[in-house]
Design an enzyme around this catalytic site. Sequence first.
Site, PDB file in Angstrom:
ATOM      1  N   LYS A 139       0.281   1.515   2.832  1.00 47.03           N
ATOM      2  CA  LYS A 139      -1.045   1.736   3.427  1.00 47.03           C
ATOM      3  C   LYS A 139      -0.840   2.248   4.844  1.00 47.03           C
ATOM      4  CE  LYS A 139      -5.357   1.162   2.003  1.00 47.03           C
ATOM      5  NZ  LYS A 139      -5.860   1.425   0.645  1.00 47.03           N
ATOM      6  N   ASP A 159      -9.192   6.597   2.204  1.00 43.23           N
ATOM      7  CA  ASP A 159      -9.732   5.238   2.248  1.00 43.23           C
ATOM      8  C   ASP A 159     -10.961   5.324   3.149  1.00 43.23           C
ATOM      9  OD1 ASP A 159      -9.492   2.127   3.490  1.00 43.23           O
ATOM     10  OD2 ASP A 159      -8.947   2.308   1.387  1.00 43.23           O
TER      11      ASP A 159
END
Length: 447
Positions: free
Chosen positions: A126, A166
Site C-alpha cells: 500500500k 484508492d
Amino acid sequence: MKSKINAFMKEIEERNGHEPEFMQAVQEVAETVIPYIVSQDIYHGKNILMRMVEPERAVSFRVSWVDDDGEICVNRGYRIQMNSAIGPYKGGLRFHPTVNMSILKFLAFEQVFKNSLTTLPMGGGKGGSDFDPKGKSDSEIMRFCQSFMTELYRHIGPNTDVPAGDIGVGGREIGYLYGMYKRLKNEFTGVLTGKGMSWGGSLIRPEATGYGTVYFADSMLKTRNDSMKGKTVLVSGSGNVAQYATEKATQLGAKVVTLSDSSGYIYDADGIDAEKLAFVMELKNIKRGRISEYVKKYPTAKFTKGKTPWHEKCDVAMPCATQNEVDGDDAKALLSNGCFVVSEGANMPSNLEAVHAFLKAKILYAPGKASNAGGVATSGLEMSQNSLRMNWTREEVDGKLKEIMKNIHDACIKYGKEEDGYVDYVRGANIAGFVKVADAMLAQGVV
C-alpha cells in the site's frame, strides 16, 4: 490462549505502539489466527505471524511540486511493501491529508490477507501521500503526480510492485502517474492498474469493489435461503465503491436508502434508483460536489449534517467510506434497528467493539478483507490481460469476479463454520488468507 495473544500483542506494541490503526488490524487478525497456529504443528514455533506483521520494506520520500501560484509545496510520499511470498506487491495508492505510516501499514497488512483470499498470485502492499486533491486544479494534480512518480518508479514494476488507485486516486491520477512512469522507464508495461480502457485497463474495474461487496452479501444470505431482493440497505460513502454497491444492490432487487460524505448523509425513503444514482455520479465524479446537494434535486429526501447513517432502520449495512466509521454505539443501533447483514466495502470500517458486537449477535458479518476483495481481484485480472496483451469482455470479467467472490465465500465457510452452523467470517477470512501466505513463506525458508 489469551496469554499467548497478549504476549504477541505486547511485542507488537513495543515496536508499533504509536500506530493505532496498524495495531487494531493486527489485533483483529491475532485473535483468530494465533489459536489456529497453535493447533497446527506445521506453523507452531515458526514465528510466521510476526514475520507477516513486519513489512519487507517501508519507503518514505519527499514530494516537492509547484502549485498554480508558483509556490513550492512539500508533501510526504510512502510505499509499504508488506509481503511478496505469493506474488509481486499489490495494493492501492491513497492521496488524503490523513495518510500516515500507521494507516498505510494497516492497509498493507490487510491487503496481504485480501490478496491471498482471491487465490491470484499477488502479494500485499500500500502507498500514498498526505497530499489532498480536493480543491486542486487538474494542472496541480498532474504536477504532484509526476513529482510523486519520479521517486516511486524506483521501487515498482510489473513483476515487483503494481500499485492501483484508492481514496483520492482515480482514473485521472492513475493516468498522470502512468504517463510519468512510462516516460522515466521508456516502457509500456502493466505497472499500474485502474488504467483507462484505451491504454491497458480492464472492463468493470471501477465497478468491481462495490459489485463484489454486494455479491458477497448475497452469498451470505443464500446460506439462509435468502437473497438481496426486497432488502433495505444503508450504504455509506458516495465515491466509487458506494456508487457501484448501490447500483448492484438495486439491480438485485434491494432498496438503497442512504449515501454519505464527510459533511453528513442523505436518507431517501423511496430508494436511490438508477436515475438518482446517475445524478450522484455526476455530482461526485464530475462536479465534485457535496452529497447535501441531493436533497435540492430530490426534496423528499432528507440530509443530516455531520452524522453517519447507522442509526436508520435497515436489513443490510454496507460501510463503503473509510476506516473506523462504525463504532460500538453504531453497531448497537444497527442491531436494534433490525440489521442482520453487514458487508464491508471499505477497509476496516468497523472498530473492534463493533466487530465483537456483530459476532456476538451472530449476524451475517463480512470483514472488508473478504467482502471488498473484488476490486483487487479485478486488478489482478487487469494484470493478466496486460501480460497477455489482450482484453476480455465485460461479461468475461464479471463472470470471473463472481467466481472469485464465491471462492472467497467458500474459503471463509471452510475455516469459519462453527459447530452450531454459524459462520464466523472474520475467523474464516483471516485463517484462509493466512494459510496460503504462511505455506509459501515456509517453502521459501527464512526470508
